[in-house]
Structure formats: structure tokens, C-alpha cells
Design a protein around this motif. Structure first.
Motif, short mmCIF file in Angstrom:
data_model
loop_
_atom_site.label_atom_id
_atom_site.label_comp_id
_atom_site.label_asym_id
_atom_site.label_seq_id
_atom_site.Cartn_x
_atom_site.Cartn_y
_atom_site.Cartn_z
N LEU A 90 -2.22 1.07 5.97
CA LEU A 90 -3.93 -0.05 6.49
C LEU A 90 -3.35 -0.75 8.05
O LEU A 90 -4.25 -0.51 8.74
N ALA A 141 -7.78 -2.12 17.39
CA ALA A 141 -7.17 -2.78 17.07
C ALA A 141 -6.45 -4.56 16.56
O ALA A 141 -5.83 -4.74 15.69
N LEU A 178 -9.00 -7.32 18.24
CA LEU A 178 -10.05 -7.61 16.72
C LEU A 178 -9.52 -8.17 16.27
O LEU A 178 -9.98 -9.86 15.83
N PRO A 179 -8.37 -8.75 15.25
CA PRO A 179 -7.79 -9.49 14.25
C PRO A 179 -8.08 -11.13 15.45
O PRO A 179 -8.04 -11.52 14.82
N LEU A 204 -5.42 -8.45 6.92
CA LEU A 204 -4.58 -9.67 7.28
C LEU A 204 -5.53 -10.20 5.85
O LEU A 204 -5.61 -11.98 5.90
N ILE A 212 -11.13 -12.24 15.78
CA ILE A 212 -11.52 -13.31 14.25
C ILE A 212 -10.49 -14.37 14.05
O ILE A 212 -11.25 -15.32 13.18
N LEU A 236 -10.38 -4.94 8.18
CA LEU A 236 -8.72 -5.38 8.70
C LEU A 236 -8.35 -6.14 6.79
O LEU A 236 -7.90 -7.40 6.90
#
Lengths: 283, 200
Positions: free
Chosen positions: A4, A16, A19-20, B75, A23, B72
Motif C-alpha cells: 500500500l 505521493a 498529495l496525502p 491513511l 489532503i 490513500l
């Protein structure tokens, strides 16, 4: 799980990581804004005097005032009109500040200091009945055959009071005796409550004479049992000699009524067993 | 099976068979902490039902429409905890304003819902594939959150009721309060174990 994390990294390069972060950051920002907005919509008005009093109080949450913790006492002062001078650890300084906040007059009570009414309890001056090997706690020890020490009224010496003291005012010396630091003691009474033998009492600061025994046994017994050899045998000599009749003997034990006591020290001089100590002469 | 039939199955499963407290062992902190009085147990239960329902809805939406499209999913825990924390804070403000008595009786347990694993648990279980490989859709996820909350409240109230009576009962001093409470909790979990055999 490893897949993952690794796969998006390989697939999309630097985005990568970006982005997280973007967000999650924007999620946090949106939630923060909603909460900030909600705090405007649901404002809670707290009496600001409560906040101020909480700041003034020592914050020890000792319970000497009879309320659950300092904030409880502050609320009780403002909402229920509790007396202003109940905070023992704070002393006169805090009483004065609270009085200022409340706009009332208040006089501080005389400071009280804890005293252990027993001269035994150490390693060298306790006579043992049996070798106690249970939990290191007075409360537990006194429940087994009236305690491990010969005198069933005296200190068993497992330091429940030391553990209860939040102000570091009780220490143990090299002989295993508990010493109360008269400067550090705030008179909160935590040790008074915790002592299973009820040996500790709060005594006004200005008083210097104490009866250092709590044995209610009849005459020959206290002498035989006391490890410190300073028992009160209930002879009543102190009561007779006291100029202001402040001492009464009941159940073979003398007790000083500190509201009458003039701190003259006569009792300490006449006591045949040296059970009464006078801090002025003995230091 | 029609909608009502499915709802009934889910209710029985969430409340009795897979009860969050007694068979999944999630949310034990408020279960032991707030079950001394009926009033505060009820208040806590309502707060948990509300937070679990809202958390199911928000977490599902955030997972489905933010985390999945951007790949994602890893997360999820972080995002869910953030969502739940914000929700709990919101509920706390709301209760503090509208019911100070309830706020006081919930005490430290209200902020503790933030770290209540039952709430995070329901959010994660909602997006976890079921035994047949399918996942809940939004409606069922919210219903699952609500019914799990009801199951939690049911057990909390039962516990509080029994503990209120135990206060009156004669028992050795050393057994009063938490020791008898823990024995009671274990006994209740054993009793609920009996529902395990139920199948639809």
C-alpha cells in the motif's frame, strides 16, 4: 501493508508525498474552521470569578476545604457562598486574594500542623508481636491480629501517611521514624484521614506541647508494650497540674484541649513517663 | 430478504451477537467508568450513539470519496481519528451549552470518546469487506453505526442498573465498587457469549 505504501510512491513520484499531506492538511483545516465556528455559536459563559479563584488556589486538589478539588471549591465559593478561608495549603495569602476577587472581607484561620500522637513506630523503638510479611501498608497490617506491634494503639510504621502527603512534608529518618516538617505541612489533613490508628491530629501552629501517645490500655500495659518507653499511662497528673484545666483523661489517655491551652508547658514538666513533649524545650 | 428483514438481522447482530463491549471488547473504558449511575450511563450512551452514527457517516464519506480516489486507503486510521476528534469536540461544545448537568456528569469520559476504540472500531468495520466479500453501502454503514451505538448503550444501561442494585447489597468491603463491577462485567460477557450460536 508494505504494498500500500510502496506502490503509490513508485507510481506517482513526489506527489505521493505531497498529495496525502495536502489532503490531510485540508481536512484538518476544514474541521478546525467548523469547530471555530461552533465555538462562536455555542458560547458558554462561565463566571469569571471562578476562573480567577482557580488561578489563585494552590491547585493541590487536597480536599482540605471539603470540596472535590480546587475547581470544586472555587465553584462552591461563587455559587453556594462557601466560606473563603477553608483552603489550608494556601494560608492567609490565598484567603486575602480570594477575598479581593469576591469583594468580601475574610480572616485567615490559624495555620494547623499535623502531629503524630505516638513516639514509637521506628525500627529500633517498636516492640513487635510477630513478623509481618504482608503488603507494606498500615491499613493492611493493622487488620491482622491487631497489627504486628505489641501496642495495638501505636504506629505500625508502614508509612501510609508519607504516601498520602502531597506536600512532601513527612519524611522518614534513619531509625524509621516519621518526621513532620513543620514548615512544609499545610494542614490539609490527608494523613489524618489515611492513618488507620487515628494517631495524627491537626494542631494550631502556635502550640508546642503534644501528648505523644494514643494508648487506651490500662496502666501496666502501656509501659510493657511501648517500644519508645514514653507511654501515657493515664495517671492524670498533667490534668491536675494544668493551670487552665485544658487536659482531660478519658479511657486512660490524656488529651489537650487546644482551645483552652496556653502553651505554658507545665504538663510536659510533670509527666512522669515523658509522654508529653514540649517543642520549646526539646527543640 | 427485504429491507426490514435485513435491518432486523443487523440490529440483532449489532446489539446482541456482536455487541461492541461484550463480544468485540471495544469501548471498555466508559463501560466500567460511567456505569455507576443510571443517569450518567444514559447520557454517555446517547453521546456514544450520536458520535458513532455521525462518525460512521463522515468516515464512510471521507473514505469513499477522498481516500479511495487518491489511493490513500492507508491513511484511513489517521483520517478517521481526525474526523472523530473533531466530532467529539463538536458534541462536547453542544452538550456544554445545552445541558451543563449532563456535561458535568459525563466528566472526563466525554473527551475520552475521542479515544474510544468502539467509535474508531465501527468506522473501520464499516469499510472492511464482510464475510461474503461485499461491503456496506452508505445507508447500511450509518445504520450499523447507529445500531452498534444502541448495543453499547444497552449494555451500559444494564451494567449501571445492576451496579446500582449492587450498591445496596451486602458484600465484603473489599469487593465493593470496582471488584464486583469487574466480576459482573465478566459474567455479562459470558452470558452474551450464549448469543454466538444465533445464525440467520
Amino acid at each position: 501493508m508494505l504494498n500500500l505504501i510502496v506502490v503509490p510512491l513508485a507510481a506517482t513520484g513526489t506527489s505521493a508525498i505531497v498529495l496525502p499531506v495536502v489532503i490531510m492538511g485540508s481536512l484538518g483545516l476544514i474541521f478546525g474552521l467548523i469547530l471555530a465556528f461552533a465555538s462562536k455559536v455555542f458560547p458558554v459563559t462561565v463566571d469569571e470569578r471562578i476562573e480567577k479563584i482557580i488561578e489563585v488556589l494552590p491547585g493541590a486538589n487536597c480536599g482540605a476545604c471539603g470540596q472535590p478539588g480546587c475547581s470544586g471549591y472555587a465553584t462552591a465559593i461563587v455559587n453556594e457562598g462557601k466560606e473563603l478561608n477553608l483552603c489550608a495549603p494556601g494560608g492567609p495569602a490565598v484567603v486575602e486574594k480570594i477575598a479581593q476577587i469576591m469583594g468580601k472581607d475574610a480572616t485567615a484561620k490559624e495555620r494547623k500542623i499535623a502531629f503524630i500522637h505516638c513516639s514509637s513506630g521506628g525500627k529500633n523503638n517498636t516492640k513487635w508481636k510477630y513478623a509481618y510479611q504482608g503488603m507494606e501498608s498500615c491499613l493492611s497490617a493493622v487488620n491482622i491480629a491487631d497489627g504486628p506491634n505489641l501496642c495495638s494503639w501505636g504506629c505500625v510504621g508502614f508509612n501510609d501517611c508519607v504516601a498520602a502527603c502531597k506536600f512532601d512534608a513527612i519524611s522518614v529518618d534513619e531509625n524509621g521514624m516519621r518526621i513532620i516538617d513543620r514548615e512544609k505541612c499545610t494542614g490539609c489533613g490527608a494523613c489524618v484521614t489515611v492513618c488507620p490508628r487515628k494517631l495524627i491530629m491537626l494542631i494550631p501552629e502556635s502550640m508546642n506541647v503534644f501528648i505523644s501517645c494514643s494508648s487506651k490500655d490500662k496502666n501496666p500495659l502501656p509501659k510493657q508494650n511501648c517500644g519508645a518507653d514514653k507511654p501515657c499511662i493515664g495517671c492524670g497528673l498533667c490534668a491536675k497540674k494544668c493551670p487552665v484545666q485544658a487536659i482531660t483523661v478519658e479511657n486512660n489517655i490524656a488529651r489537650i484541649d487546644y482551645s483552652k491551652c496556653t502553651d505554658c508547658g507545665t504538663c510536659a514538666t510533670v509527666c512522669p513517663t515523658k509522654a508529653i513533649i514540649n517543642l520549646k524545650t526539646e527543640g | 430478504m427485504g429491507f426490514l428483514g435485513q435491518l432486523f438481522t443487523m440490529a440483532i447482530s449489532a446489539i446482541l451477537i456482536q455487541n461492541f463491549v461484550l463480544s468485540r471488547f471495544l469501548g471498555l473504558c466508559p463501560y466500567l467508568g460511567v456505569s455507576k449511575k443510571m443517569d450518567s450511563a444514559f447520557g454517555m450512551g446517547m453521546a456514544v450513539i450520536f458520535v458513532m452514527t455521525m462518525a460512521s457517516a463522515f468516515c464512510y464519506l471521507i473514505y469513499q470519496y477522498i481516500l479511495v480516489p487518491f489511493e490513500l486507503e492507508y491513511l484511513q486510521t489517521l483520517a478517521f481519528i481526525l474526523t472523530i476528534a473533531a466530532l467529539v469536540q463538536f458534541v462536547e461544545m453542544f452538550i456544554k451549552k445545552n445541558s451543563p448537568a449532563l456535561y458535568k456528569s459525563l466528566g472526563v469520559y466525554l473527551p475520552l470518546i475521542t479515544t474510544n476504540c468502539a467509535v474508531l472500531g465501527v468506522a473501520i468495520l464499516n469499510i472492511t469487506p464482510l464475510a461474503d466479500g461485499t461491503r456496506y453501502n452508505f445507508i447500511w454503514a450509518v445504520l450499523n453505526g447507529f445500531l452498534s451505538g444502541v448495543g453499547f448503550t444497552f449494555v451500559l444501561l444494564a451494567m449501571a442498573g445492576i451496579r446500582e442494585r449492587l450498591e445496596m447489597a451486602e458484600m465484603p468491603k473489599s469487593m465493593r465498587g470496582m471488584p464486583s463491577g469487574l466480576i459482573l462485567a465478566g459474567t455479562m460477557a459470558l452470558a452474551f457469549y450464549g448469543f454466538m450460536g444465533m445464525k440467520f
